[in-house]
Write a protein that holds these residues in place. Sequence first.
Motif, PDB file in Angstrom:
ATOM      1  N   MET A 109       0.812  -1.366  -0.103  1.00  8.16           N
ATOM      2  CA  MET A 109      -0.062   0.124   0.069  1.00  8.16           C
ATOM      3  C   MET A 109       0.995   1.150   0.052  1.00  8.16           C
ATOM      4  SD  MET A 109      -2.902  -1.276   2.608  1.00  8.16           S
ATOM      5  CE  MET A 109      -1.805  -0.987   4.067  1.00  8.16           C
ATOM      6  N   PHE A 110       0.341   2.233  -0.692  1.00  6.79           N
ATOM      7  CA  PHE A 110       1.336   3.424  -1.053  1.00  6.79           C
ATOM      8  C   PHE A 110       0.553   4.596  -0.493  1.00  6.79           C
ATOM      9  CE2 PHE A 110       2.345   0.542  -4.476  1.00  6.79           C
ATOM     10  CZ  PHE A 110       3.832   0.151  -3.895  1.00  6.79           C
ATOM     11  N   GLN A 111       1.156   5.652   0.299  1.00  7.15           N
ATOM     12  CA  GLN A 111       0.567   6.896   0.276  1.00  7.15           C
ATOM     13  C   GLN A 111       1.482   7.879  -0.722  1.00  7.15           C
ATOM     14  OE1 GLN A 111      -1.777   7.349   1.889  1.00  7.15           O
ATOM     15  NE2 GLN A 111      -2.336   9.371   2.631  1.00  7.15           N
ATOM     16  N   PHE A 112       0.816   8.708  -1.435  1.00  6.65           N
ATOM     17  CA  PHE A 112       1.764   9.550  -2.240  1.00  6.65           C
ATOM     18  C   PHE A 112       1.634  10.951  -1.879  1.00  6.65           C
ATOM     19  CE2 PHE A 112       0.523   6.086  -4.937  1.00  6.65           C
ATOM     20  CZ  PHE A 112       1.435   6.106  -6.212  1.00  6.65           C
ATOM     21  N   ILE A 153     -10.754   4.892  -3.380  1.00  7.35           N
ATOM     22  CA  ILE A 153     -12.032   5.803  -3.686  1.00  7.35           C
ATOM     23  C   ILE A 153     -12.705   6.328  -2.494  1.00  7.35           C
ATOM     24  CG2 ILE A 153     -12.524   4.852  -6.010  1.00  7.35           C
ATOM     25  CD1 ILE A 153     -14.725   3.351  -4.274  1.00  7.35           C
ATOM     26  N   SER A 154     -12.246   5.727  -0.875  1.00  7.11           N
ATOM     27  CA  SER A 154     -12.881   6.092   0.027  1.00  7.11           C
ATOM     28  C   SER A 154     -12.301   7.424   0.533  1.00  7.11           C
ATOM     29  CB  SER A 154     -12.937   4.935   1.160  1.00  7.11           C
ATOM     30  OG  SER A 154     -11.379   5.020   1.648  1.00  7.11           O
ATOM     31  N   ARG A 155     -11.095   7.813   0.514  1.00  5.91           N
ATOM     32  CA  ARG A 155     -10.421   8.870   0.781  1.00  5.91           C
ATOM     33  C   ARG A 155     -10.561   9.077   2.442  1.00  5.91           C
ATOM     34  NH1 ARG A 155      -7.749  11.080  -3.822  1.00  5.91           N
ATOM     35  NH2 ARG A 155      -8.671   9.841  -5.502  1.00  5.91           N
ATOM     36  N   SER A 156     -10.341   8.130   3.337  1.00  6.08           N
ATOM     37  CA  SER A 156     -10.776   8.162   4.500  1.00  6.08           C
ATOM     38  C   SER A 156      -9.560   8.270   5.324  1.00  6.08           C
ATOM     39  CB  SER A 156     -11.439   6.910   5.196  1.00  6.08           C
ATOM     40  OG  SER A 156     -10.456   6.026   5.143  1.00  6.08           O
ATOM     41  N   GLU A 157      -9.524   8.697   6.615  1.00  6.41           N
ATOM     42  CA  GLU A 157      -8.057   8.974   7.414  1.00  6.41           C
ATOM     43  C   GLU A 157      -7.414   7.799   7.331  1.00  6.41           C
ATOM     44  OE1 GLU A 157      -8.717  10.721  11.100  1.00  6.41           O
ATOM     45  OE2 GLU A 157     -10.038  12.203  10.527  1.00  6.41           O
ATOM     46  N   ARG A 158      -7.882   6.649   7.315  1.00  6.34           N
ATOM     47  CA  ARG A 158      -7.332   5.459   7.603  1.00  6.34           C
ATOM     48  C   ARG A 158      -6.683   4.929   6.082  1.00  6.34           C
ATOM     49  NH1 ARG A 158     -10.961   0.968   9.682  1.00  6.34           N
ATOM     50  NH2 ARG A 158      -8.991  -0.235   9.481  1.00  6.34           N
ATOM     51  N   SER A 159      -7.165   5.182   5.090  1.00  9.93           N
ATOM     52  CA  SER A 159      -6.825   4.806   3.726  1.00  9.93           C
ATOM     53  C   SER A 159      -5.482   5.032   3.102  1.00  9.93           C
ATOM     54  CB  SER A 159      -8.039   4.919   2.751  1.00  9.93           C
ATOM     55  OG  SER A 159      -8.079   6.336   2.525  1.00  9.93           O
TER      56      SER A 159
END
Length: 96
Positions: A7-10, A45-51
């Motif tokens: 999983m990646f955070q951009f 697609i959820s764009r939640s704090e956890r995603s």
Amino acid sequence: MLVHIVMFQFKDENKEANMARVKEMLEALPSKINTLHSMEVGIDISRSERSFDMALVSMFEEQAALDVYAIHPAHLEVVSVIKEVTTLSKVVDYIQ
């Protein structure tokens, strides 16, 4: 079967374009690396704090196949781009 999930955070700068570029590069890998059994890449697609922003799920017959993939030049090219445009990544590998 070995399942490899990343999983990646951009980074915020050029985020959408960078995600599209990385997704395209990742999706090209199965045709270039014969030890890669299958791959799925999805943009959150959820764009939640956890995603996280993107998830990669790839399958390999065994650990040795993942090891070949890890050092393959086509994979390393994608890794180089990913390191430039992300702030964080997490991985989980397990046997199915």
